[in-house]
Enzyme design. Structure first.
Site, PDB file in Angstrom:
ATOM      1  CG  LEU A  13      -2.053  -1.050   1.182  1.00  0.00           C
ATOM      2  CD1 LEU A  13      -2.651  -1.268   2.570  1.00  0.00           C
ATOM      3  CD2 LEU A  13      -3.139  -0.604   0.203  1.00  0.00           C
ATOM      4  CG  ASP A  53      14.082  -0.461  11.343  1.00  0.00           C
ATOM      5  OD1 ASP A  53      12.974  -0.375  11.916  1.00  0.00           O
ATOM      6  OD2 ASP A  53      14.778  -1.488  11.374  1.00  0.00           O
ATOM      7  CG  ASN A  79       2.167   2.245   4.451  1.00  0.00           C
ATOM      8  OD1 ASN A  79       1.038   1.814   4.256  1.00  0.00           O
ATOM      9  ND2 ASN A  79       3.259   1.617   3.998  1.00  0.00           N
ATOM     10  CE1 TYR A 157      -1.794  -5.081  11.247  1.00  0.00           C
ATOM     11  CE2 TYR A 157      -4.133  -5.570  11.219  1.00  0.00           C
ATOM     12  CZ  TYR A 157      -3.032  -4.931  10.673  1.00  0.00           C
ATOM     13  OH  TYR A 157      -3.181  -4.129   9.552  1.00  0.00           O
ATOM     14  CE  LYS A 161      -1.970  -1.328  11.618  1.00  0.00           C
ATOM     15  NZ  LYS A 161      -1.085  -0.349  10.979  1.00  0.00           N
ATOM     16  CB  THR A 190      -0.168  -6.292   0.864  1.00  0.00           C
ATOM     17  OG1 THR A 190      -0.586  -6.540   2.214  1.00  0.00           O
ATOM     18  CG2 THR A 190      -0.957  -5.145   0.263  1.00  0.00           C
TER      19      THR A 190
HETATM   20  N1  LIG Z   1      -3.168  -5.257   3.533  1.00  0.00           N
HETATM   21  C1  LIG Z   1      -4.229  -5.070   4.279  1.00  0.00           C
HETATM   22  O1  LIG Z   1      -5.257  -5.787   4.136  1.00  0.00           O
HETATM   23  C2  LIG Z   1      -4.257  -3.977   5.300  1.00  0.00           C
HETATM   24  C3  LIG Z   1      -5.505  -3.671   5.901  1.00  0.00           C
HETATM   25  C4  LIG Z   1      -5.534  -2.660   6.849  1.00  0.00           C
HETATM   26  C5  LIG Z   1      -4.393  -1.979   7.185  1.00  0.00           C
HETATM   27  N2  LIG Z   1      -3.194  -2.316   6.589  1.00  0.00           N
HETATM   28  C6  LIG Z   1      -2.017  -1.557   6.977  1.00  0.00           C
HETATM   29  O2  LIG Z   1      -1.433  -0.995   5.818  1.00  0.00           O
HETATM   30  C7  LIG Z   1      -0.047  -0.735   6.063  1.00  0.00           C
HETATM   31  C8  LIG Z   1       0.768  -1.234   4.890  1.00  0.00           C
HETATM   32  O3  LIG Z   1       0.657  -2.638   4.851  1.00  0.00           O
HETATM   33  P1  LIG Z   1       0.678  -3.503   3.501  1.00  0.00           P
HETATM   34  O4  LIG Z   1      -0.578  -4.298   3.492  1.00  0.00           O
HETATM   35  O5  LIG Z   1       1.039  -2.659   2.347  1.00  0.00           O
HETATM   36  O6  LIG Z   1       1.844  -4.548   3.875  1.00  0.00           O
HETATM   37  P2  LIG Z   1       3.244  -4.899   3.177  1.00  0.00           P
HETATM   38  O7  LIG Z   1       3.079  -5.073   1.711  1.00  0.00           O
HETATM   39  O8  LIG Z   1       3.762  -6.028   3.986  1.00  0.00           O
HETATM   40  O9  LIG Z   1       4.103  -3.576   3.425  1.00  0.00           O
HETATM   41  C9  LIG Z   1       4.509  -3.213   4.715  1.00  0.00           C
HETATM   42  C10 LIG Z   1       5.627  -2.208   4.582  1.00  0.00           C
HETATM   43  O10 LIG Z   1       6.044  -1.845   5.907  1.00  0.00           O
HETATM   44  C11 LIG Z   1       7.454  -1.985   5.950  1.00  0.00           C
HETATM   45  N3  LIG Z   1       7.944  -2.207   7.310  1.00  0.00           N
HETATM   46  C12 LIG Z   1       7.688  -3.208   8.162  1.00  0.00           C
HETATM   47  N4  LIG Z   1       8.375  -3.042   9.307  1.00  0.00           N
HETATM   48  C13 LIG Z   1       9.106  -1.904   9.153  1.00  0.00           C
HETATM   49  C14 LIG Z   1      10.036  -1.204   9.955  1.00  0.00           C
HETATM   50  N5  LIG Z   1      10.390  -1.648  11.179  1.00  0.00           N
HETATM   51  N6  LIG Z   1      10.561  -0.054   9.485  1.00  0.00           N
HETATM   52  C15 LIG Z   1      10.238   0.407   8.271  1.00  0.00           C
HETATM   53  N7  LIG Z   1       9.404  -0.225   7.434  1.00  0.00           N
HETATM   54  C16 LIG Z   1       8.831  -1.367   7.886  1.00  0.00           C
HETATM   55  C17 LIG Z   1       7.764  -3.144   5.021  1.00  0.00           C
HETATM   56  O11 LIG Z   1       9.141  -3.159   4.694  1.00  0.00           O
HETATM   57  P3  LIG Z   1       9.918  -4.511   4.227  1.00  0.00           P
HETATM   58  O12 LIG Z   1       9.679  -4.656   2.750  1.00  0.00           O
HETATM   59  O13 LIG Z   1      11.332  -4.202   4.575  1.00  0.00           O
HETATM   60  O14 LIG Z   1       9.326  -5.649   5.014  1.00  0.00           O
HETATM   61  C18 LIG Z   1       6.863  -2.769   3.862  1.00  0.00           C
HETATM   62  O15 LIG Z   1       7.452  -1.765   3.093  1.00  0.00           O
HETATM   63  C19 LIG Z   1       0.276  -1.408   7.401  1.00  0.00           C
HETATM   64  O16 LIG Z   1       0.305  -0.444   8.424  1.00  0.00           O
HETATM   65  C20 LIG Z   1      -0.891  -2.358   7.589  1.00  0.00           C
HETATM   66  O17 LIG Z   1      -1.115  -2.666   8.939  1.00  0.00           O
HETATM   67  C21 LIG Z   1      -3.110  -3.288   5.658  1.00  0.00           C
END
Ligand SMILES: NC(=O)c1ccc[n+]([C@@H]2O[C@H](COP(=O)([O-])OP(=O)(O)OC[C@H]3O[C@@H](n4cnc5c(N)ncnc54)[C@H](OP(=O)(O)O)[C@@H]3O)[C@@H](O)[C@H]2O)c1
Length: 232
Positions: A13, A53, A79, A157, A161, A190
């Site tokens: 995202l 980080d 994010n 989780y 949030k 994702t």
């Molecule tokens: N996907 C869903 O259904 C959903 C629904 C509601 C909310 N969200 C929220 O949306 C946000 C983005 O998630 P996503 O679904 O896009 O997941 P994703 O594809 O797994 O991306 C997560 C991102 O966060 C980074 N990250 C994790 N730990 C980190 C750290 N310590 N420092 C810096 N970066 C870090 C990851 O980096 P790396 O590549 O290095 O791991 C990646 O770039 C999150 O906050 C998640 O909780 C997602």
């Protein structure tokens, strides 16, 4: 010119949000904890890259310096996030939730948000129209969780949030000049959920992108998905 930082912008995202805000004319920094993943993503997007980080004070302080020297920050998108699952991509339920698991998830999803927000506050305060978007989740809603239709079994989780939602409300009152909102992207395909989500990243990023572009007279201290306000 609006300058925007998206933590965890190297994929998912965050990456899609970066793509859209670049198209809208923002100068976009993607934060990435991994140099190579970040370099590839930034190159693909035509975005700026900053090593970040969210669990590491030094990396956050260095990112502040880099962006300050370049001219400052208007929009912060918190994010970066994690959801702990088993090797079989199963959500870890209440029986297997330990203090260590909670700490690990909170370190990124909660303390990471506060660490980054606190560090970038001086830069945001210098902006004419500062904005913060905290990427929360629909799972954060206690109103939702107490409805029988809420079947998600995890503890760490959603609790993390819910904390992000409270952080959003409290900061919005403390800094009325900054638009600070929490957003729920919806269940999106994702790596976070082993690509089990039902939405595309284009659909998921919509509310993040909209709230990143909120006007100075727009909402603050709210909790939104792309259809409107959500119950806490
Ligand atoms: N996907 C869903 O259904 C959903 C629904 C509601 C909310 N969200 C929220 O949306 C946000 C983005 O998630 P996503 O679904 O896009 O997941 P994703 O594809 O797994 O991306 C997560 C991102 O966060 C980074 N990250 C994790 N730990 C980190 C750290 N310590 N420092 C810096 N970066 C870090 C990851 O980096 P790396 O590549 O290095 O791991 C990646 O770039 C999150 O906050 C998640 O909780 C997602």
């Amino acid at each position: 010119m609006t300058t925007t930082l998206i933590t965890g912008g190297n994929k998912g995202l965050g990456f899609e949000t970066a793509r859209r805000l670049l198209a809208a004319g923002h100068t976009v920094y993607i934060g990435s904890r991994d140099a190579e993943r970040g370099r590839r993503a930034a190159e693909q997007l035509g975005a700026r890259l900053v090593h970040l980080d969210v669990t590491d004070d030094d990396s956050v302080a260095a990112a502040v310096k880099t962006i300050e020297v370049d001219g400052g920050l208007d929009v912060l998108v918190n994010n970066a996030g994690i959801e702990q699952r088993t090797e079989n991509n199963e959500v870890i339920g209440a029986a297997d939730t330990t203090a260590d698991l909670m700490r690990h998830v909170f370190d990124t999803n909660v303390f990471g948000v506060v660490r980054v927000l606190h560090a970038f506050l001086p830069l945001l305060q210098r902006s004419a129209a500062p904005v913060i978007v905290n990427v929360s989740s629909g799972l954060a809603s206690i109103t939702g969780a107490t409805n029988p239709a809420y079947v998600y079994p995890g503890v760490a989780y959603p609790a993390s949030k819910t904390a992000v939602n409270m952080i959003t409300v409290q900061y919005s009152k403390a800094f009325p000049n900054i638009r600070i909102n929490a957003v729920e992207p919806g269940y999106t395909k994702t790596d976070l959920n082993g690509n089990s989500g039902v939405q595309t990243v284009e659909q998921g990023a919509e509310i993040i992108v909209r709230m990143a572009q909120v006007e100075p007279d727009g909402p603050t201290g709210g909790y939104f998905d792309r259809n409107g306000t959500l119950p806490w």
